[in-house]
Write a protein that holds these residues in place. Sequence first.
Motif, PDB file in Angstrom:
ATOM      1  N   LYS A  51       0.308   0.734   0.078  1.00  0.00           N
ATOM      2  CA  LYS A  51       0.435   0.014   1.349  1.00  0.00           C
ATOM      3  C   LYS A  51      -0.081  -1.413   1.205  1.00  0.00           C
ATOM      4  N   VAL A  52      -1.207  -1.577   0.541  1.00  0.00           N
ATOM      5  CA  VAL A  52      -1.773  -2.914   0.322  1.00  0.00           C
ATOM      6  C   VAL A  52      -0.830  -3.745  -0.553  1.00  0.00           C
ATOM      7  N   GLU A  55       1.997  -4.934   1.569  1.00  0.00           N
ATOM      8  CA  GLU A  55       1.573  -5.999   2.494  1.00  0.00           C
ATOM      9  C   GLU A  55       1.409  -7.327   1.764  1.00  0.00           C
ATOM     10  N   THR A 134      -4.869 -12.282  -5.960  1.00  0.00           N
ATOM     11  CA  THR A 134      -4.515 -10.984  -5.378  1.00  0.00           C
ATOM     12  C   THR A 134      -3.898 -10.046  -6.420  1.00  0.00           C
ATOM     13  N   MET A 138      -5.502  -6.524  -7.455  1.00  0.00           N
ATOM     14  CA  MET A 138      -4.696  -5.312  -7.365  1.00  0.00           C
ATOM     15  C   MET A 138      -4.601  -4.620  -8.722  1.00  0.00           C
TER      16      MET A 138
END
Length: 338
Positions: A51-52, A55, A134, A138
């Motif tokens: 989900k992250v 997004e 990011t 991740m």
Amino acid sequence: MKPNEKQVNIELTCTEIGGLWGIFIQESMNIRFLTYFMHHLQDEEIKPLTKVALEISEGRLDKIKQIFIKENFPVPRGFAEDDVNLSAPPLFHDIFSLSYIYMMNRLAMINFSYTASNNVRLDVLDFFTECIHTSTEMFGKVVKMMLSKGIYDRPPKMEYPKEIEFVQKGSFLTGIVGKKRPLNAIELSEIFFNIERNYFSVLVMLGFAQVIKDKKLKNHVIRGKTLSEQQIKFFNNLMMEEDLLGTVPVGMEVTDSTSSPFSDKLIFSMINVLNSVDISLISHAMSVSMRTDLTAQYSKIIAEVMLYSKDTFDIVVEKKWLEQPPLVTNRKKLLNSD
């Protein structure tokens, strides 16, 4: 200009246009795959991470859109909801979403760093700097989860050297003729990650080959799978020769579904990405290898992948699936016009 004021009153250069355009297409593709994973995921640990990731891709796409709109620059079409059929049965098991997020973010860190180094407009540079951050964050999260689930294969260990040494003889470069020296740390690292990347490609191609209906397209996908398997075999044999045992897959991540959740356009666009990455990273491996047998084999692999990539390009052009990158003005055409 004030110290914190962003320099946005200058037009985008070709490097900034090319970088933003390319990332838009890539993130548009990521959104389609991640949306598919989210729809089918059952693992309650993997769901939040996916989900992250989704997004993040959606946020990047929105920021690029905003930049293009402000510049009166056409927003690319990319990929849409109709490129994914969410009602089709799962093609990959839950664990594959981790493999996908891992590989896409590993490649993104490389791509974003290179792209950022070519940009000078501060708002665009800030965007790519944030992308690097990011993706790195991740990547760390997905590696941690893969380790916890026992599916991450660590790179090979090696003994620490006892002292600093300098190359003494030209034989350091030999490999095709004469006695081969052991692999150095840089060469071994490149070999490991080339094996890992090709295992990912084999899984992707296997899934695609199961569901694609057009015989010509299916055969092309199978050909790509075979190329990756050949690379894996060569590099694993090389590691075996060094008594490093080689690297093996930990499990099958493809289901037995034969119903395609992806459009042929999306499938072949992913293959295009994998071809481009393979050529780029094999070229890098060749540039840092100092054994002639390795550089010779890398040259052979690059030639094979480039031929496959050309044939892939011909297919997507014939099918009108390839969105054209922005072109510079054709001055000769303007000068010759009546």
